[in-house]
Design a protein around this motif. Structure first.
Motif, mmCIF file in Angstrom:
data_model
loop_
_atom_site.group_PDB
_atom_site.id
_atom_site.type_symbol
_atom_site.label_atom_id
_atom_site.label_comp_id
_atom_site.label_asym_id
_atom_site.label_seq_id
_atom_site.Cartn_x
_atom_site.Cartn_y
_atom_site.Cartn_z
ATOM 1 N N ALA A 1 -11.052 53.006 22.296
ATOM 2 C CA ALA A 1 -11.298 53.743 21.059
ATOM 3 C C ALA A 1 -10.042 54.505 20.680
ATOM 4 N N ALA B 1 -7.430 57.163 18.340
ATOM 5 C CA ALA B 1 -7.241 58.376 17.568
ATOM 6 C C ALA B 1 -6.617 57.972 16.236
ATOM 7 N N ASN C 1 -21.899 55.612 9.035
ATOM 8 C CA ASN C 1 -21.940 56.288 10.337
ATOM 9 C C ASN C 1 -23.342 56.319 10.947
ATOM 10 N N ARG D 1 -12.064 52.859 13.802
ATOM 11 C CA ARG D 1 -12.286 53.064 15.238
ATOM 12 C C ARG D 1 -12.300 54.550 15.580
ATOM 13 N N ALA D 2 -11.362 55.302 14.978
ATOM 14 C CA ALA D 2 -11.290 56.731 15.256
ATOM 15 C C ALA D 2 -12.507 57.473 14.716
ATOM 16 N N LYS D 3 -12.980 57.089 13.527
ATOM 17 C CA LYS D 3 -14.133 57.750 12.921
ATOM 18 C C LYS D 3 -15.401 57.524 13.738
ATOM 19 N N GLY E 1 -15.525 56.006 16.983
ATOM 20 C CA GLY E 1 -15.383 55.963 18.430
ATOM 21 C C GLY E 1 -15.693 54.608 19.022
ATOM 22 N N VAL E 2 -15.324 53.544 18.301
ATOM 23 C CA VAL E 2 -15.591 52.187 18.772
ATOM 24 C C VAL E 2 -14.275 51.489 19.108
#
Length: 429
Positions: A36, A38, A110, A191-193, A195-196
């Motif tokens: 995941a 940043a 989300n 991915r950052a938003k 967490g995947v």
């Protein structure tokens, strides 16, 4: 000389909407699944918009500060400028810097039940609204049919529980190498938003080029390689084997572009000079190849490949031979398709670089050459613009999860046709 009707000119422009640097061809070793992420330090969030049309939840504008992004050239008469609500999202700048891009978020981005989010990448002369959310937004025959729906693949996937995003580019016909870097940016942001570790990417028409270039690490000399963060790549009517429509049907194509003939479409011409109503004029700014200081359509040049040895050339068109092979015809003059390919087509580099086997790829084609109001690609089985053989060309794909032909859909219907949407959803699942 005959004149092509107004609806045909307008329709041809949206066909190219669906359509239509130094390259490093080596694919580096990448992890099968990335960690995941940043938010990358090269990205600056410049603005967020929460009042968005066509069913989107929000739009963010980002700037990639990486040295190498540049201000691309726009048609001097304004036909390639940003418009609609996108002009607001780009801060009121009609000709944005190519290091800027928009990230659209769909309802449920989300909260959707599917673990792997989806990034939609639109095609040439297009935007995320018309392409994915409201096919009739631009009026005319922008959706490929006489009547247009007001919802597209975005709503279809979001309704099935997918977490959906879309990217919007600054330049509607821009360099696919720069846009590929921004596809990577968008994947990293998602991915950052959420967490995947990975994202699924759907590229339509020209959007296939930037999407495929990203996962193949085909990049500018200053660009970043693929980060191993894409699970599946799905192409919709993508010119995986290239296309030559503008050169094979140049006479009909040019009437939609040449202003002296009444054209105003944001698309390149196979000709440098053309006679309209008795006047011989020059427009180097519409050229596929860099000419007289102009290079307005690099993204179109990058999609070119020759199909004359497979399907021949449309010999019903005026100046058909010199249009395709170059030279002075009765009414037109141009350099021909091979000169444009030599100036920077990406078809061969992409096929040679290859999509990593860790990315499962799926290729979808339309099978109906029946786009309302335009001269359809008729030399072989096609969706009206891209040959079926090109859209389903698996050369260079490491792992092919499936291919499909939507027999009753044309090129512009692939973003909203129910059968196409069901096929995409099935592949994502």
């Amino acid at each position: 000389m005959r004149r092509i009707g107004r609806s045909r000119r307008r329709g041809l422009g949206w066909v190219l909407a669906g359509v239509l640097a130094l390259v490093g061809a080596a694919v580096p070793s990448v992890p099968a699944v990335a960690a995941a992420a940043a938010v990358p330090s090269n990205l600056t969030l410049e603005a967020t918009y929460n009042s968005v049309s066509n069913g989107w939840e929000r739009v963010e504008r980002y700037l990639d500060t990486t040295t190498g992004f540049r201000q691309e050239q726009y048609p001097p008469d304004g036909r390639g400028d940003q418009d609609g609500q996108r002009l607001t999202f780009f801060g009121g700048v009609k000709q944005p810097f190519s290091g800027r891009f928009l990230l659209y978020s769909a309802p449920g981005w989300n909260t959707g039940s599917h673990q792997v989010p989806v990034l939609l990448v639109h095609g040439a002369n297009d935007n995320p609204d018309r392409a994915w959310a409201n096919p009739g937004e631009s009026g005319g025959y922008g959706c490929g049919s006489a009547s247009c729906p007001n919802a597209g693949l975005m709503q279809n996937l979001a309704g099935r529980g997918y977490r959906v995003f879309a990217i919007g580019f600054a330049h509607k016909q821009g360099d696919n190498l720069m846009q590929a870097q921004e596809v990577g940016d968008a994947v990293a942001l998602i991915r950052a938003k959420l967490g995947v570790p990975q994202v699924d990417v759907v590229g339509w028409s020209k959007g296939e080029m930037s999407s495929r270039a990203y996962v193949s690490s085909v990049k500018p000399s200053w660009g970043r390689p693929y980060a191993g963060d894409v699970r599946k790549l799905i192409t919709l009517g993508g010119p995986n084997g290239g296309y030559d429509y503008p050169f094979a049907h140049g006479w009909a194509h040019d009437f939609s572009i040449w202003p002296q003939c009444g054209g105003a479409v944001n698309a390149p011409s196979p000709h440098l000079r053309m006679t309209c109503y008795g006047t011989y004029t020059s427009h180097p700014e519409f050229s596929f190849t860099p000419t007289s200081g102009y290079d307005v359509y690099p993204g179109q040049r990058q999609m070119l490949a020759r199909w004359d040895s497979v399907f021949g050339i449309d010999q019903t068109q005026q100046d058909w031979y010199t249009t395709y092979y170059g030279g002075q015809g009765f009414y037109t003059d141009g350099g021909g398709i091979q000169a444009a390919i030599n100036a920077g087509s990406l078809i061969t580099p992409l096929q040679q670089a290859g999509v990593p086997s860790s990315v499962t790829s799926y290729l979808l084609a339309g099978g109906t050459p029946s786009i309302v109001g335009i001269f359809n690609e008729n030399r072989g089985p096609s969706d009206g613009v891209v040959f079926v053989a090109s859209a389903l060309d698996t050369t260079g794909f490491g792992t092919v999860g499936g291919t499909a032909l939507i027999a009753l859909a044309n090129h512009l219907q692939l973003g909203w046709d129910s059968a196409a949407s069901a096929q995409v959803a099935g592949w994502l699942n």
